[in-house]
Motif scaffolding. Sequence first.
Motif, PDB file in Angstrom:
ATOM      1  N   VAL A   1      74.897  28.635   3.020  1.00 14.00           N
ATOM      2  CA  VAL A   1      73.800  27.635   3.620  1.00 14.00           C
ATOM      3  C   VAL A   1      72.440  28.748   3.851  1.00 14.00           C
ATOM      4  O   VAL A   1      72.374  29.728   4.078  1.00 14.00           O
ATOM      5  CB  VAL A   1      74.069  27.044   4.825  1.00 14.00           C
ATOM      6  N   GLY A   2      71.301  28.142   3.296  1.00 16.20           N
ATOM      7  CA  GLY A   2      70.037  28.694   3.429  1.00 16.20           C
ATOM      8  C   GLY A   2      69.383  28.451   4.490  1.00 16.20           C
ATOM      9  O   GLY A   2      69.970  28.171   5.560  1.00 16.20           O
ATOM     10  N   HIS A   3      67.861  28.382   4.419  1.00 23.39           N
ATOM     11  CA  HIS A   3      67.064  28.292   5.479  1.00 23.39           C
ATOM     12  C   HIS A   3      66.499  26.725   5.556  1.00 23.39           C
ATOM     13  O   HIS A   3      65.764  26.345   4.638  1.00 23.39           O
ATOM     14  CB  HIS A   3      66.078  29.172   5.524  1.00 23.39           C
ATOM     15  N   SER A   4      67.003  25.901   6.602  1.00 21.93           N
ATOM     16  CA  SER A   4      67.941  26.236   7.669  1.00 21.93           C
ATOM     17  C   SER A   4      69.040  25.479   7.758  1.00 21.93           C
ATOM     18  O   SER A   4      69.237  24.463   6.892  1.00 21.93           O
ATOM     19  CB  SER A   4      67.046  26.232   8.713  1.00 21.93           C
ATOM     20  N   VAL A   5      69.926  25.811   8.576  1.00 18.31           N
ATOM     21  CA  VAL A   5      71.209  24.869   8.709  1.00 18.31           C
ATOM     22  C   VAL A   5      70.867  23.703   9.172  1.00 18.31           C
ATOM     23  O   VAL A   5      70.154  23.312  10.180  1.00 18.31           O
ATOM     24  CB  VAL A   5      72.041  25.591   9.769  1.00 18.31           C
ATOM     25  N   PRO A   6      71.321  22.723   8.488  1.00 18.65           N
ATOM     26  CA  PRO A   6      71.117  20.941   9.166  1.00 18.65           C
ATOM     27  C   PRO A   6      71.350  20.907  10.431  1.00 18.65           C
ATOM     28  O   PRO A   6      72.495  21.320  10.976  1.00 18.65           O
ATOM     29  CB  PRO A   6      71.646  20.106   7.960  1.00 18.65           C
ATOM     30  N   GLN A   7      70.573  19.987  11.031  1.00 21.40           N
ATOM     31  CA  GLN A   7      70.807  19.763  12.445  1.00 21.40           C
ATOM     32  C   GLN A   7      72.189  18.905  12.587  1.00 21.40           C
ATOM     33  O   GLN A   7      72.568  18.066  11.953  1.00 21.40           O
ATOM     34  CB  GLN A   7      69.650  18.843  12.935  1.00 21.40           C
TER      35      GLN A   7
ATOM     36  N   ALA B   1      66.905  22.575  21.752  1.00 23.02           N
ATOM     37  CA  ALA B   1      67.441  22.712  20.620  1.00 23.02           C
ATOM     38  C   ALA B   1      66.153  22.993  19.645  1.00 23.02           C
ATOM     39  O   ALA B   1      65.220  22.374  19.691  1.00 23.02           O
ATOM     40  CB  ALA B   1      68.042  21.514  19.957  1.00 23.02           C
ATOM     41  N   GLY B   2      66.297  23.911  18.530  1.00 23.11           N
ATOM     42  CA  GLY B   2      65.247  24.064  17.663  1.00 23.11           C
ATOM     43  C   GLY B   2      65.584  24.718  16.281  1.00 23.11           C
ATOM     44  O   GLY B   2      66.833  25.108  16.290  1.00 23.11           O
ATOM     45  N   THR B   3      64.920  24.551  15.517  1.00 25.04           N
ATOM     46  CA  THR B   3      64.949  25.131  14.067  1.00 25.04           C
ATOM     47  C   THR B   3      63.894  25.887  13.701  1.00 25.04           C
ATOM     48  O   THR B   3      62.861  25.798  13.872  1.00 25.04           O
ATOM     49  CB  THR B   3      64.861  23.726  13.022  1.00 25.04           C
ATOM     50  N   SER B   4      64.487  27.161  13.160  1.00 23.55           N
ATOM     51  CA  SER B   4      63.557  28.259  12.654  1.00 23.55           C
ATOM     52  C   SER B   4      62.584  28.725  13.679  1.00 23.55           C
ATOM     53  O   SER B   4      62.911  29.245  14.759  1.00 23.55           O
ATOM     54  CB  SER B   4      62.663  27.618  11.331  1.00 23.55           C
TER      55      SER B   4
END
Length: 301
Positions: A282-288, A134-137
């Motif tokens: 929702v902007g950057h980024s979607v909450p986990q 799992a990862g963000t941006s």
Amino acid sequence: MRFIEAFSSLVAVATLAQGQLTRINDFPGTPTRLQMWAAVPPKSFQGPHPIVVAVHHCQGSAQGYAGNTRYVQLGQQNGFIVIYPNSKSGGGCFDVASQATLTHNGGGDSQTIANMVKYAIEKLGGDGSRVFSAGTSSGAMMSNVLAGVYPDVFKAVSVYSGVPAGCFAVQGATATQDPPGWANNCANGQLIKTAQQWGDQVRNMYPGYNGTRPRMQIFHGTADNTLRYPNYNEQLKQWSNVLGLSNPRNSTNTPKSGWTRSIYGEGNEKTAPLVGYSANGVGHSVPQQEAMDLAFFGITN
């Protein structure tokens, strides 16, 4: 020698068993010198344990991402190992641009992270049949790359506000440059391809591979001004082609008001091969959404 190796492994597990995120000092960091941070579940959980790789965003770190997400705590409660890779770049981004990282065993950051998984299997009691990311941006971009480059390692992936695998490819980018390459046309949502072209890009990352592909869960906000919203549809095009899927079932205001869920293939939001979530406004980024991740991975119900 075998006794020493076995003893070292036991010491590593004992050190990590307290539920604290710990740097794995004997992980060599090859081939690109990424740091490996990890936490293992309490001894009350019998192994082998599922493995969740959680990949941080640009300007982030393993420790920072661990503090902003709940995977360590949930690993303690549900019996899985969590690995947090730490970027080597000054800006905290991962290399998703070089040919090395976009090629199976090509020598980039993606291979270093795959090697962390191997370490966890060999020394921390990890289960090689239950490995997830799992990862963000930047971490979402890397998680997409891991799904494409190492489908033999990862079984399911969840990405938050990323881009398609290979979208950031930059000609001439190397696995050692800092910062890693940046592709404005991709970030701005201007790189549009057919589903077949995106799918071929994934298949070319591991030529000749004909095994099972990871299941994919994709989140993106409509107001994302960093990795713009068209990347959401491009990701869905890519993975629906790779997985041989079409005709999604869409549900509005699910699981939250203003969100639209798209399920591809048989099954529900927890079991289908491909699930997308478009988050209106929702902007950057979607909450986990950690609980959704664990359910999608099959770690929890």
